[in-house]
Design an enzyme around this catalytic site. Structure first.
Site, short mmCIF file in Angstrom:
data_model
loop_
_atom_site.label_atom_id
_atom_site.label_comp_id
_atom_site.label_asym_id
_atom_site.label_seq_id
_atom_site.Cartn_x
_atom_site.Cartn_y
_atom_site.Cartn_z
CB THR A 138 -0.89 0.00 1.25
OG1 THR A 138 -1.62 -1.21 1.27
CG2 THR A 138 -1.86 1.17 1.24
N GLY A 177 2.73 -3.04 8.33
CA GLY A 177 2.98 -3.34 9.73
C GLY A 177 4.43 -3.74 9.95
CD GLU A 421 -5.15 -9.20 3.30
OE1 GLU A 421 -5.25 -9.51 2.09
OE2 GLU A 421 -4.06 -9.03 3.87
#
Lengths: 658, 666
Positions: A138, A177, A421
Site C-alpha cells: 500500500t 505493519g 485485504e
C-alpha cells in the site's frame, strides 16, 4: 464466588455447554489442545495484558516486541512448531497482542513468489530471525487498486541492479505493519522498468535497516505513521526510497524474471499466487472477525444479566436488563450471527481446502467461484460482525464506553477488518461481477458453478406461509432468501443490459448500477449463510440438546435478516403484508426462547477471563468490584502535575482579582 | 507546508458550485451578523498563542488532561476579560478553545453553577455562588452510580438527617452505589452536588440534591470519609477526569441541602416541593443541545470525508483514463450524500427545537405548561433518533475514507469517540424512544376515545376517520409524487400513523392476554421503538420541508431542495418495507424512488464540496489532515507522522532491549 444472578442463568441451560464447545472447536481433542495452549500462555507473566488499557503507544509497541521475542523461547520450550496442532491457537491465546505478524507475510510471499534459490537463501534467515521482514504494498495515495502504485524499480544493466525510487509523495509506502520501527527487510511492490519499458507491478526484497545497529540504510527514509484507532502495538510504517540499489537477484522471480541482459521473461501460471491472496481473506475471518464478535457477545450478555435497571413489575426487584425485549433485540441476533458465521466459515474453509487440492492438480475451474465467495463473504462477515460489536458496546450503556469493559478495543480492532485485504465495497462489486456473469450464463442455459445454480431456477411463486409457525420452517425462509437474491441479481442484470442497449458505455452502465450490484451481492451471501446454517443444523446430533438450540439460533438469524430488511421481501409481493406481521411475531417469540439459554450460549465460546480482559464480562460476574479495583490502578490516580501547575493557581488566587 | 496552494481538484470543485456557500452559512448561523460574530470569536481564539499546543493525538491521557485544564483556566479568565456573556457566544468560544472536545470544567459551568441558580435558596447562593463563580469552588454534579443510570429512582446513595447535630450523614452503602462517571469529579472538583435518597424521621423521601465538599481547600487532598478518583481510560473523553466518589459517614450541615423547593427543617420535618414539572425544562434544553451536536458532529465528519473524496483518486472508471476522484463513484456518493443531507436536516431540527424551547420557556414563566409534555416527548425521541443516526453516519464517513480514515490524523476517530456517548448520556436512547412511545400511545388512546390531539401528532386524528375499514390500513392510498417534498411528508405521516396504530394494537392484544401492564409494554417494546422512530422521521422530513419556504436566495433554495428530496427519498429506500407493508407505495414506486435517489446523487455531485464548505469549519477546529480546506493531504500526513511518539529517536529503544539480544541468541 459467582454472582448469583449469573449462576442462576447457568443452572437452566437446555443443552450441554461442554458439547457445544467441542462442536465449535471441531472435536473434544481440539478443545483439549486449545485449552492447553491458552493455559500455557496465560500462566506466563511475560504475556500478561493486565495493564494494557493504561499503556501509551510506545509502551504497547515495546511490549509487543518483547512478547514476540519471548514467544520464540516459549515455543521452543513447549515443543510447539509451526506445523503442529497447537500453532493455530497461539495467536488466539495472545489475543493478537504481539509484533512481527508481517514477518510471517514476508516469509509467505517469498515462499510463494520466490524462486527455489531465493527461498533457500531467505527463508532460513527469516526463520532464525537474523532479519525481520515486512510487506510493503500500500502507498499513501494508493490502496486496493494495485495497478495504480507509483513506486519504481528501474533495471540498470551496467551494474546488474534495480534502482528503487519513490517519485512523489503519494508513492510513499504507507501502513505496512512492523515497518515503522522493527523491520530490517521488506518486500516492496514497484513498477518494473527495463530499457524504458514498464512491465507492471513486481515484488523486490529491499533491506531498509542495518543488521548491526538498526540504523536506516542509505537512501531509505522510514518511520512510524502515528497513532491509529487501535493497533498501537504495531508500528505501521512509511518508507521513502531514493535511488536505492538492490541486486538483480532480489526481484522475486518464480513467475517473472529479468535476465542479466535485461530480457524480461514470464513463466508459469500466476493463478496459484492469485489463489493465495484469496485465501488470506478467508483465513483472517476466524481470529480477526469472529473472535471479537464472540467476545463482545460474551461481555455484553453476561453484563446484561448482572446489570439491573428499572422495574418490570411494580414491587419487584429491578429487572435484569436482558429481560427487556429491546435489549434482547439488540444482543441475541448478534449471538445468532456469531454462530451462523462460525458455520459458514467452516464451510468456506472446507471449500478452500478442496480448491487447493484441485489447483495443485492444475485444475483451475473452481478459481472464479472461490474468488467471488471469498470477496463476498469477507465483506459481508466483517461488516456484520463490526456492526455487531458496536451494538454490544452500546448495549452496555455508560460502562461499555470505559476501556476497562474491553469493548472499545474490540471494536476499534475489528473495524479495521472492513478495510484491509480489500475494501468491502470493492469486494462486493467483485462478487457481483461474478454473479452477473453467472446469471447471464444460467439464463442462456450454460452450466454455472454449484453455489450459483439457484440463479437458473427462477420460480415466480409466492411465499406459502400460512401462520407464524410456518416461518420456523427452514424451507420457507431459505426459499424467501433465495427469491430475493435471484430478484436482485436478475433486475440488476436487466438494468445493466437496458443501459448498454440504450447506448451507454459498458463501464458507465456498470457505475450507474453499483448501488444495486452491492445489494445483490449481499443478498447472495446472506442466502448462502442462511442455507448453510439450516443444512448444518440438519446434520447435527440430536443428543444433548445441541440441535434444538442451534435450530432456534438458525431461525433467529434468518428471521432477523427478514425483519430488518422487510422491503426486499415485500417488494414484488413474494411476501405479503400479513405474512410480514407473522415474521415479526415469530421473530419476537424466538427472542424470549433464546433469552433463557443466552448465558450458556456465550459460555460455550469458552473464553478465559484473561482473554476477555473485561471488567464487565468475567465468568464470575463480579462486575462492580472489578471495575472499582481496576479504576484505582489507572495512572491518572497518581497525583498529576496538573494540580500544582494549573489547578492550584486557579483555585487560590489567580481568578479572585477578576 | 502551510502556505501551499489549494489542491487543483478542490479548486475545480469550488468553481463548479451553483450557489454561494456564504449565503448558506448565514442560514445555518441564523443570519450574516451572527456569522460575522462567530468568525470574530473564532479569530480571537485561534490567533491567541495561549490556546495553541501540540497535536493532542501524540499526548498521553494525563498530558491531555493537563492541557485541557490549562486551557480551561485561561478560557474562564478570557471570557470575562472580553465580556462574552451570550450563551451561544460562550458555547462557540469554548468549542474553539477545546476544538469540540469535552473539558474538565464542563460540569462546573454547565451543571454546578446553573443548579445553584435554580435550586439554591438566596442564603445558599450567597455562600456558594460567588466562590464558585470565581472558581475557588469547583463543583460537579454527581448523579449516576456504578450500578444505576437512567432509572433515577434506583439510586442508592443515602443522606440521613441527624437532628441532634443538624447534619446530613452521607453514605455509599454498597459498591453499586459508588458515584461513577461524573465529569470533573476525578481530579478537578473540590465540591459536588450529590443526588441521594433523603432519610429523615425514619422515612425515605426520595432523591434530593446536596452540596458536598470533597477535597480540602488549599491542599486539594480528599476530605476524611471521602474516597475520590478517576475512573480510568475510556473510548474517548481523554481530557475529562470522569470520577468516582465513595462516602463513609460523611457529615454536611443541614444548610447544604439545596432547599429552594423541598426542605428539611431543623427538627427533621420534611416540607414537600410544589411541582416537579419544571425539571422537564432543563431536560428539554439539554436534549435540544444534543440534537444540535448531532448535526455539528456529522457535519464535521462529512466535511472531512467529502473533501478527501475529491482529492483521493483510485482505480479506473473508464479504461485508459486517469484514476478518477473517488467522489465520482456511485457507491461513494451513495455513502456520503445522504449523510450530508442528514446533517442539514438535523441542523434545521436543532434550530427548531431551540426556538420552540425558548418560546415555550416564555409560556412556562407565565405558568402555562400545556405544551411541555409534547415537547418533552418529542425531544426525547429526536435526541435518540439524531444521535443514533449521527453516530452511525460518522462511522460511515470514516469507512468511506478507507485506510487513512482509520489513522488518528483523519480526525474522524476523535469525532466518533467524543460523540458516541451521547447515545447513552442524558437518557439512554432506547429508553428515550420508549418515552416518546408512551406519549404516542396516550395520544392514540385519546383519538380512539373520540378526542382530538394537537401538535406534531395531529395526524393521528385521521386514523379515527378511517376506522370504517377495520384492519385494512393497507387499502388507503396516498398519491405520492416523488419529486415533491410536501407529498413525501404525507407519505412519512402515513407511515408513522400506521406504525403507531400497529404498536397500539399489539399492545392491546398483549393486554388482552391478561398480562400485567408492564409485561405487555415490555413485550411490545420493539414495536413501540419502531413507532417512535417513524414519528421522529416524519417530524424531521416535515421540518426540513418547512424550512425550504423560508430560504430567499433561489440558488440556495434549489440546492437545499435537492438535499431535502434526497433525505426523504433515501429514508424511504432504506425503509421500503414499512411503506410497502402499509400500502403507501407500490413495488413499482419503490423502484422509481431508488432510481430517483441515484439521479439526485448525480445532481448533488457538483455542489458537494461547496455544501460542506458552507458548514464553515476552521481547519484548527476540524482537526483533520484529510479534511484540510486546501486539500494538501499527503504532504501533511507525512509531516504529521514524523511527530509520532514512536519516531522520537531514529532507533527505538526496543531494538537494544529486545531485538538485538534475540538476534544474538539465535
Amino acid at each position: 464466588s459467582v454472582n448469583p444472578d449469573l449462576a442462576s442463568e447457568r443452572q437452566a441451560a437446555s443443552f450441554s455447554v461442554e458439547k457445544l464447545t467441542a462442536l465449535l472447536d471441531g472435536g473434544a481433542e481440539q478443545t483439549r489442545i486449545r485449552r492447553a495452549v491458552v493455559e500455557a500462555v496465560e500462566s506466563d507473566p511475560e504475556f500478561s495484558r493486565e495493564n494494557q488499557y493504561f499503556q501509551t503507544q510506545n509502551e504497547r509497541y515495546e511490549s509487543a516486541v518483547r512478547k514476540a521475542v519471548h514467544l520464540q523461547k516459549k515455543m521452543h520450550e513447549m515443543g510447539w512448531t509451526e506445523n503442529g496442532p497447537e500453532y493455530k491457537y497461539i495467536y488466539r491465546a495472545l489475543s493478537g497482542d504481539v509484533a512481527f505478524l508481517l514477518h510471517r507475510v514476508f516469509m509467505r510471499s517469498i515462499s510463494v513468489l520466490g524462486s527455489d534459490k531465493q527461498i533457500a537463501k531467505w527463508i532460513p534467515l527469516a526463520t532464525q530471525h537474523k532479519l525481520i521482514g515486512s510487506y510493503a504494498q500500500t502507498e499513501l495515495g494508493h490502496g486496493t487498486y494495485l495497478q495504480g502504485l507509483e513506486t519504481t524499480a528501474v533495471f540498470d544493466t551496467a551494474t546488474q541492479e534495480f534502482i528503487l525510487n519513490t517519485p512523489k509523495i503519494s508513492a510513499m509506502k504507507w501502513w505496512p505493519g512492523d515497518m515503522g520501527r522493527s523491520a530490517t527487510h521488506t518486500v516492496v511492490f514497484a513498477q518494473l522498468y527495463v530499457h524504458g519499458k514498464c512491465y507492471g507491478i513486481h515484488p523486490f526484497i529491499v533491506q531498509i535497516r542495518s543488521l548491526q545497529d538498526h540504523s536506516l540504510c542509505p537512501g531509505i527514509t522510514a518511520g512510524d505513521i502515528g497513532p491509529k484507532m487501535n493497533f498501537e502495538h504495531i508500528d505501521n510504517g512509511y518508507l521513502l526510497l531514493k535511488n536505492v540499489r538492490i541486486p538483480r537477484e532480489n526481484m522475486l522471480s518464480k513467475f517473472c524474471e529479468v535476465r542479466p541482459d535485461g530480457t524480461y521473461v514470464r513463466q508459469g501460471s500466476q493463478k496459484i499466487n492469485y489463489f493465495t491472496m484469496t485465501t488470506v481473506r478467508i483465513s483472517l475471518i476466524s481470529d480477526e472477525v469472529l473472535t471479537p464478535l464472540m467476545k463482545a457477545c460474551t461481555i455484553a450478555i453476561r453484563y446484561s444479566v448482572v446489570r439491573r435497571q428499572s422495574k418490570l413489575k411494580p414491587g419487584e426487584q429491578e429487572a435484569k436488563i436482558l429481560d427487556y425485549q429491546t435489549q434482547q433485540e439488540k444482543l441475541l441476533p448478534q449471538l445468532a450471527a456469531a454462530y451462523a458465521f462460525h458455520f459458514i466459515n467452516d464451510y468456506l474453509q472446507e471449500l478452500f481446502n478442496r480448491g487447493y487440492r484441485e489447483i495443485q492438480k492444475k485444475n483451475f475451474d473452481m478459481l472464479p467461484e472461490l474468488h467471488a465467495l471469498s470477496s463476498g463473504f469477507k465483506a459481508m462477515i466483517t461488516q456484520h460482525c463490526t456492526a455487531g460489536v458496536e451494538i454490544c458496546l452500546r448495549a452496555c450503556g455508560g460502562h461499555g464506553y470505559s476501556l476497562l469493559s474491553g469493548l472499545p478495543s474490540l471494536y476499534t480492532k475489528i473495524l479495521a477488518s472492513c478495510i484491509y485485504e480489500g475494501e468491502n465495497t470493492i469486494l462486493l462489486l467483485q462478487a457481483a461481477r461474478f454473479l452477473i456473469k453467472c446469471f447471464m450464463a444460467a439464463s442462456a442455459g450454460q452450466p454455472v458453478p454449484p453455489s450459483v445454480t439457484y440463479l437458473a431456477a427462477v420460480k415466480h411463486g409466492k411465499c406459502p406461509a400460512k401462520n407464524k409457525l410456518d416461518f420456523l420452517s427452514p424451507d420457507i425462509y431459505t426459499e424467501a432468501y433465495q427469491h430475493v437474491a435471484v430478484r436482485l441479481t436478475g433486475s440488476t442484470a436487466a438494468k445493466l443490459q437496458d443501459l448498454i442497449q440504450s447506448g451507454v458505455k459498458k463501464h458507465d452502465a456498470w457505475n450507474q448500477c453499483t448501488v444495486q450490484l452491492v445489494q445483490a451481492a449481499k443478498a447472495h451471501c446472506h442466502y448462502i449463510a442462511v442455507k448453510n446454517f439450516a443444512e448444518t443444523v440438519e446434520k447435527l446430533e440430536t443428543t444433548a440438546g445441541i440441535q434444538k438450540i442451534m435450530k432456534h439460533l438458525c431461525d433467529l438469524f434468518a428471521l432477523h435478516g427478514i425483519f430488518s430488511n422487510t422491503g426486499a421481501f415485500l417488494h414484488d409481493g413474494y411476501t405479503s403484508a400479513a405474512q410480514m406481521d407473522m415474521v415479526t411475531a415469530s421473530y419476537l417469540d424466538l427472542l424470549a426462547v433464546i433469552r433463557k439459554d443466552a448465558v450458556p450460549l456465550v459460555d460455550a465460546f469458552d473464553f478465559t477471563d484473561k482473554s476477555l480482559n473485561s471488567a464487565l464480562g468475567s465468568y464470575d460476574g463480579q462486575v462492580y468490584q472489578r471495575l472499582y479495583e481496576w479504576a484505582q490502578k489507572s495512572p491518572t490516580n497518581q497525583m498529576s502535575p496538573a494540580y500544582e501547575r494549573y489547578l492550584k493557581p486557579l483555585l487560590h488566587n489567580t481568578l479572585s482579582k477578576l | 507546508a502551510a502556505a501551499m496552494a489549494v489542491n487543483a481538484d478542490l479548486r475545480r470543485e469550488r468553481a463548479a458550485a451553483t450557489f454561494q456557500p456564504e449565503l448558506l452559512t448565514h442560514i445555518l448561523d441564523g443570519g450574516p451578523e451572527r456569522t460575522r460574530r462567530r468568525k470574530e470569536i473564532e479569530a480571537l481564539v485561534f490567533n491567541d498563542p495561549d490556546f495553541q499546543h501540540e497535536d493532542l493525538n501524540f499526548l498521553s491521557r494525563s498530558q491531555r488532561y493537563e492541557q485541557a485544564i490549562r486551557k480551561s483556566s485561561l478560557m474562564v479568565m478570557k471570557l470575562r476579560e472580553y465580556g462574552i456573556a451570550d450563551p451561544d457566544e460562550i458555547y462557540w468560544f469554548k468549542s474553539f478553545v477545546h476544538r469540540g472536545r469535552p473539558e474538565p470544567l464542563d460540569l462546573h459551568l454547565g451543571m454546578f453553577l446553573p443548579t445553584l441558580l435554580t435550586q439554591a435558596t438566596p442564603e445558599q447562593q450567597d455562600r456558594f455562588f460567588m466562590p464558585a463563580w470565581n472558581l475557588e469552588i469547583i463543583g460537579t454534579y454527581a448523579q449516576t452510580e456504578m450500578g444505576h443510570g437512567t432509572h433515577l429512582r434506583g439510586l442508592e446513595t443515602t443522606a440521613t438527617y441527624d437532628p441532634s447535630t443538624q447534619e446530613f450523614i452521607l453514605n455509599s452503602p454498597t459498591v453499586t452505589s459508588i458515584k461513577w462517571w461524573p465529569g470533573g469529579l476525578g481530579k478537578t472538583s473540590n465540591h459536588a452536588i450529590v443526588l441521594a435518597q433523603l432519610y429523615t424521621q425514619g422515612q425515605c423521601k426520595g432523591l434530593h440534591a446536596f452540596i458536598v465538599p470533597i477535597r480540602q481547600l488549599g491542599t486539594h487532598e480528599p476530605l476524611p470519609g471521602i474516597t475520590v478518583g478517576d475512573i480510568g481510560p475510556k473510548f474517548g473523553y481523554d481530557e475529562m477526569d470522569n470520577g468516582y466518589l465513595k462516602m463513609d459517614n460523611f457529615r454536611i450541615p443541614r444548610e447544604n441541602m439545596l432547599m429552594k423547593y423541598a426542605q428539611v427543617e431543623p427538627d427533621g420535618t420534611y416540607v414537600k416541593p410544589v411541582s416537579d414539572k419544571l425539571t422537564y425544562g432543563t431536560m428539554v434544553f439539554i436534549r435540544s443541545l444534543i440534537v444540535g451536536d448531532s448535526a455539528r458532529s456529522l457535519s464535521r465528519a462529512c466535511t472531512i470525508a467529502i473533501r478527501y473524496s475529491a482529492v483521493r483518486h483510485q482505480s479506473e472508471l473508464k479504461p485508459g483514463e486517469p484514476e478518477p476522484q473517488i467522489l465520482d463513484y456511485q457507491t461513494q456518493q451513495y455513502k456520503l450524500f445522504p449523510l450530508l443531507a442528514t446533517a442539514y436536516a438535523f441542523h434545521f431540527v436543532g434550530a427548531y427545537i431551540k426556538d420552540t424551547y425558548h418560546r415555550i420557556n416564555g409560556d412556562i414563566s407565565k405558568g402555562d405548561l400545556s405544551e411541555l409534555p409534547e415537547l418533552h416527548a418529542l425531544t426525547a425521541g429526536l435526541k435518540a433518533f439524531t444521535s443514533w443516526t449521527a453516530n452511525a453516519g460518522i462511522e460511515e464517513c470514516r469507512m468511506a475514507c478507507g485506510g487513512h480514515g482509520y489513522s488518528r490524523c483523519s480526525g474522524i476517530p476523535d469525532i466518533y469517540v467524543t460523540f458516541t456517548p451521547s447515545c447513552t448520556y442524558e437518557g439512554e436512547n432506547t429508553v428515550m424512544m420508549l418515552q416518546t412511545a408512551r406519549f404516542l400511545m396516550k395520544s392514540y388512546t385519546q383519538v380512539t376515545s373520540g378526542q382530538q390531539v394537537t401538535g406534531m401528532v395531529s395526524y393521528l386524528n385521521d386514523l379515527s376517520r378511517q376506522r370504517i375499514q377495520p384492519q385494512h390500513v393497507a387499502a388507503r392510498t396516498v398519491t405520492v409524487r416523488i419529486n415533491d417534498p410536501t407529498s413525501l411528508v404525507e407519505a412519512y405521516k402515513s407511515r408513522a400513523a400506521r406504525l403507531v396504530e400497529s404498536a397500539a394494537k399489539n399492545l392491546q392484544a398483549e393486554l388482552n392476554h391478561r398480562k400485567s401492564k408492564e409485561d405487555a409494554w415490555n413485550r411490545t417494546s420493539v414495536d413501540l421503538v419502531r413507532a417512535s422512530e417513524a414519528h421522529c422521521h416524519y417530524v424531521i422530513v416535515k421540518l426540513f420541508t418547512d424550512k425550504l419556504a423560508n430560504v430567499s436566495d433561489a440558488a440556495v433554495r434549489a440546492v437545499l431542495t435537492d438535499l431535502c428530496l434526497l433525505y426523504a427519498l433515501f429514508g424511504i429506500s432504506r425503509n421500503t418495507g414499512d411503506f410497502l407493508q402499509a400500502g403507501i407505495l407500490t413495488g413499482a414506486q419503490i423502484t422509481q424512488v431508488n432510481q430517483h435517489v441515484k439521479e439526485l446523487l448525480a445532481v448533488i455531485r457538483p455542489n458537494a464540496v461547496a455544501l460542506v464548505d458552507s458548514f464553515d469549519f476552521h481547519d484548527v477546529h476540524l482537526g483533520s489532515v484529510l479534511g484540510r480546506y486546501d486539500g494538501n493531504v499527503y504532504e501533511n500526513m507525512f509531516e504529521w507522522a514524523k511527530k509520532s511518539p514512536l519516531n522520537k529517536t531514529q532507533v527505538h529503544e526496543s531494538f537494544h532491549k529486545h531485538l538485538k539480544p534475540m538476534q544474538a541468541k539465535l
